[in-house]
Write an enzyme that holds these catalytic residues in place. Sequence first.
Site, short mmCIF file in Angstrom:
data_model
loop_
_atom_site.label_atom_id
_atom_site.label_comp_id
_atom_site.label_asym_id
_atom_site.label_seq_id
_atom_site.Cartn_x
_atom_site.Cartn_y
_atom_site.Cartn_z
N HIS A 95 33.49 30.03 -30.72
CA HIS A 95 33.18 30.14 -32.16
C HIS A 95 31.36 30.86 -32.33
O HIS A 95 31.25 30.46 -31.47
CB HIS A 95 33.16 28.81 -33.75
CG HIS A 95 32.30 28.26 -33.63
ND1 HIS A 95 32.36 26.97 -33.26
CD2 HIS A 95 31.15 28.11 -32.51
CE1 HIS A 95 31.97 25.91 -33.19
NE2 HIS A 95 30.37 26.57 -32.63
N ASP A 102 24.29 28.65 -40.63
CA ASP A 102 25.41 28.12 -41.22
C ASP A 102 24.77 25.98 -41.73
O ASP A 102 23.62 26.57 -41.23
CB ASP A 102 26.74 27.79 -40.17
CG ASP A 102 25.74 27.28 -38.67
OD1 ASP A 102 24.76 26.56 -38.81
OD2 ASP A 102 26.71 27.45 -37.40
P1 PGA Z 1 25.38 24.86 -28.60
O1 PGA Z 1 26.22 24.93 -30.17
O2 PGA Z 1 24.20 25.68 -28.87
O3 PGA Z 1 24.57 23.40 -28.77
O4 PGA Z 1 26.08 23.96 -27.11
C1 PGA Z 1 26.45 26.85 -30.16
C2 PGA Z 1 27.85 26.81 -30.94
O5 PGA Z 1 28.54 25.65 -30.86
O6 PGA Z 1 27.79 27.49 -31.35
#
Ligand code: PGA
Length: 263
Positions: A138, A67
């Site tokens: 998500h 993304d």
């Molecule tokens: P993080 O984010 O690795 O910073 O916990 C994961 C996400 O929100 O997909």
Amino acid sequence: MRIAICKTNSEAAALGAAEILTALRRKPDLVLGLATGSTPVGIYQILIRAHRNEGLDFSRVRTFNLDEYLGLGATHPQSYRAFMNRHLFDELNIPPEQRHFPPTEGDRLEEKCVRFEEAIRAAGGIDIQLLGIGRNGHIGFNEPTSSLHSRTRVKTLTPKTLRDNARFYSDGERPPQTAVTMGIGTILDARRIVLQAFGPPKADAIHAAVEGPLSSFWPGSALQLHPDVLFLLDEEAASRLSMREYYRQAWANEEEMRKAGVL
Ligand code: PGA
């Protein structure tokens, strides 16, 4: 679904990196789906060490990031392109033309998203997709209620995701409200998926992904449809799993069988 409940984040990162390093030694032009956020950084550090210390060659690897934010521009320090440069690409020898991001520049983004999907197919599909998971479940930026068949597209971020991201922006700066993300269908097309999650804030999302019903309201639950997913968790992220003793036992048994050459 394989589930490893690890004592430390570094143990999880070592298992995740081993999946990639083993695959890369077998297939030098490996196609990797990459993730940003705090979770994958440990894996990236191990890949960098393998390149520096053992001379492991990444020059034929192709990468596709999950993304990217809309409206930040590639050079903004919070863009995922900048993140990937800082945490991985600046230290490896993957040629820039082999690194791909969902399209966020210019207009006609829907057409460009179709071309991004075509580029994944032209590369032969993603061999290993790395994932984190949001507190709201998500994967990529496929927020709750994303279609389980969705493809790469523009997605509006939820207030919860915006709150989680706000810490990266200075006062007065407006964090991006939209992103372009691989769809859940795109992610499920990867041959193997490695998802890492650490800490108490991820416990509900992991419970829903592993043991909850299949539901677009918890996008991580779509991984139940995939035949080759590895969850790398710490104790806290695994704390709401009702069958965690079984997962520990299954992991230990399968490791033994692998060592003995049975698997
Ligand atoms: P993080 O984010 O690795 O910073 O916990 C994961 C996400 O929100 O997909």
